[in-house]
Design a protein around this motif. Structure first.
Motif, PDB file in Angstrom:
ATOM      1  N   LEU A  73       0.823  -1.202   0.000  1.00 12.09           N
ATOM      2  CA  LEU A  73       0.000   0.000   0.000  1.00 12.09           C
ATOM      3  C   LEU A  73       0.863   1.260   0.000  1.00 12.09           C
ATOM      4  N   LEU A  74       1.841   1.324   0.882  1.00 10.76           N
ATOM      5  CA  LEU A  74       2.693   2.514   0.980  1.00 10.76           C
ATOM      6  C   LEU A  74       3.531   2.711  -0.275  1.00 10.76           C
ATOM      7  N   SER A  75       4.089   1.636  -0.805  1.00 11.03           N
ATOM      8  CA  SER A  75       4.909   1.745  -2.012  1.00 11.03           C
ATOM      9  C   SER A  75       4.080   2.189  -3.210  1.00 11.03           C
ATOM     10  N   ILE A  76       2.910   1.620  -3.368  1.00  9.04           N
ATOM     11  CA  ILE A  76       2.035   1.984  -4.491  1.00  9.04           C
ATOM     12  C   ILE A  76       1.593   3.438  -4.373  1.00  9.04           C
ATOM     13  N   LEU A  77       1.205   3.858  -3.180  1.00  4.40           N
ATOM     14  CA  LEU A  77       0.764   5.242  -2.992  1.00  4.40           C
ATOM     15  C   LEU A  77       1.896   6.238  -3.246  1.00  4.40           C
ATOM     16  N   TYR A  78       3.083   5.928  -2.766  1.00  4.35           N
ATOM     17  CA  TYR A  78       4.211   6.831  -2.971  1.00  4.35           C
ATOM     18  C   TYR A  78       4.572   6.899  -4.458  1.00  4.35           C
ATOM     19  N   HIS A  79       4.554   5.756  -5.124  1.00  9.20           N
ATOM     20  CA  HIS A  79       4.832   5.718  -6.563  1.00  9.20           C
ATOM     21  C   HIS A  79       3.784   6.538  -7.320  1.00  9.20           C
ATOM     22  N   MET A  80       2.533   6.397  -6.922  1.00  6.67           N
ATOM     23  CA  MET A  80       1.457   7.160  -7.562  1.00  6.67           C
ATOM     24  C   MET A  80       1.666   8.663  -7.348  1.00  6.67           C
ATOM     25  N   LYS A  81       2.028   9.051  -6.140  1.00  3.74           N
ATOM     26  CA  LYS A  81       2.260  10.461  -5.828  1.00  3.74           C
ATOM     27  C   LYS A  81       3.394  11.026  -6.684  1.00  3.74           C
ATOM     28  N   LEU A  82       4.479  10.260  -6.818  1.00  9.92           N
ATOM     29  CA  LEU A  82       5.611  10.716  -7.623  1.00  9.92           C
ATOM     30  C   LEU A  82       5.228  10.870  -9.095  1.00  9.92           C
ATOM     31  N   GLY A  83       4.481   9.912  -9.614  1.00 11.89           N
ATOM     32  CA  GLY A  83       4.061   9.979 -11.011  1.00 11.89           C
ATOM     33  C   GLY A  83       3.152  11.162 -11.284  1.00 11.89           C
ATOM     34  N   MET A  84       2.176  11.368 -10.416  1.00 12.58           N
ATOM     35  CA  MET A  84       1.265  12.506 -10.595  1.00 12.58           C
ATOM     36  C   MET A  84       2.007  13.828 -10.425  1.00 12.58           C
ATOM     37  N   GLN A  85       2.945  13.871  -9.493  1.00 13.72           N
ATOM     38  CA  GLN A  85       3.736  15.086  -9.296  1.00 13.72           C
ATOM     39  C   GLN A  85       4.497  15.432 -10.573  1.00 13.72           C
ATOM     40  N   MET A  86       5.080  14.427 -11.204  1.00 13.58           N
ATOM     41  CA  MET A  86       5.826  14.670 -12.437  1.00 13.58           C
ATOM     42  C   MET A  86       4.909  15.205 -13.549  1.00 13.58           C
ATOM     43  N   ILE A  87       3.727  14.624 -13.658  1.00 14.13           N
ATOM     44  CA  ILE A  87       2.772  15.082 -14.667  1.00 14.13           C
ATOM     45  C   ILE A  87       2.351  16.519 -14.396  1.00 14.13           C
ATOM     46  N   ILE A  88       2.056  16.821 -13.134  1.00 14.15           N
ATOM     47  CA  ILE A  88       1.637  18.179 -12.770  1.00 14.15           C
ATOM     48  C   ILE A  88       2.751  19.177 -13.057  1.00 14.15           C
ATOM     49  N   GLU A  89       3.978  18.856 -12.646  1.00 16.68           N
ATOM     50  CA  GLU A  89       5.096  19.772 -12.865  1.00 16.68           C
ATOM     51  C   GLU A  89       5.378  19.986 -14.348  1.00 16.68           C
ATOM     52  N   ASP A  90       5.163  18.957 -15.156  1.00 18.69           N
ATOM     53  CA  ASP A  90       5.453  19.073 -16.584  1.00 18.69           C
ATOM     54  C   ASP A  90       4.357  19.787 -17.367  1.00 18.69           C
ATOM     55  N   TYR A  91       3.102  19.624 -16.967  1.00 22.17           N
ATOM     56  CA  TYR A  91       2.012  20.098 -17.817  1.00 22.17           C
ATOM     57  C   TYR A  91       1.173  21.239 -17.251  1.00 22.17           C
ATOM     58  N   ALA A  92       1.244  21.518 -15.952  1.00 19.17           N
ATOM     59  CA  ALA A  92       0.502  22.657 -15.402  1.00 19.17           C
ATOM     60  C   ALA A  92       1.316  23.915 -15.684  1.00 19.17           C
ATOM     61  N   GLU A  93       0.741  24.819 -16.452  1.00 16.92           N
ATOM     62  CA  GLU A  93       1.500  25.989 -16.891  1.00 16.92           C
ATOM     63  C   GLU A  93       1.460  27.139 -15.888  1.00 16.92           C
ATOM     64  N   LYS A  94       0.313  27.391 -15.295  1.00 16.68           N
ATOM     65  CA  LYS A  94       0.192  28.511 -14.357  1.00 16.68           C
ATOM     66  C   LYS A  94       0.716  28.076 -12.988  1.00 16.68           C
TER      67      LYS A  94
END
Length: 127
Positions: A73-94
């Motif tokens: 559970l912890l590994s999957i959640l942390y991996h999910m958080k890292l992946g979403m963070q990367m997407i947000i940092e790459d594609y959120a412009e404002k």
């Protein structure tokens, strides 16, 4: 005055966020850890599909099983958080939207983790 550093020296600064390689390695390590953990989890779900609550509780009363489930559970959640963070940092412009989305990402993972761990412990200890 010109910058006398070599291109490699500039790259080692890891860019504006100052955490590029750490984030990269955390994501790769959690992906590697998720392989056996997800296989265990899927095997558990297949094995106990349709089992009664009491039977599941009995299996989760084994501390080894519960700890493996918690690690998954912890590994999957942390991996999910890292992946979403990367997407947000790459594609959120404002910048404001980026900060809001990053806060929502962290909050979502935290709340989901706390609720899931609580439920797992409650089932394991017979609540």
């Amino acid at each position: 005055m010109s910058d006398m550093r070599t291109p490699l020296k500039r790259v080692r600064g890891m860019g504006a966020a100052k955490e590029g390689t750490g984030h990269f390695w955390h994501q790769r390590l959690t992906a590697l850890a998720n392989i056996p953990l997800v296989i265990f989890f899927v095997g558990f779900v297949i094995t106990y599909n349709g089992a009664s609550y009491e039977e599941i509780r009995g299996v989760l009363a084994n501390p080894v099983i519960t700890v493996i489930m918690m690690l998954a559970l912890l590994s999957i959640l942390y991996h999910m958080k890292l992946g979403m963070q990367m997407i947000i940092e790459d594609y959120a412009e404002k910048e404001g939207m980026k900060v809001l989305l990053l806060l929502l990402n962290i909050s979502f993972v935290f709340i989901l983790g706390v609720v899931s761990l609580f439920a797992l412990v409650k089932i394991a200890f017979g609540g």
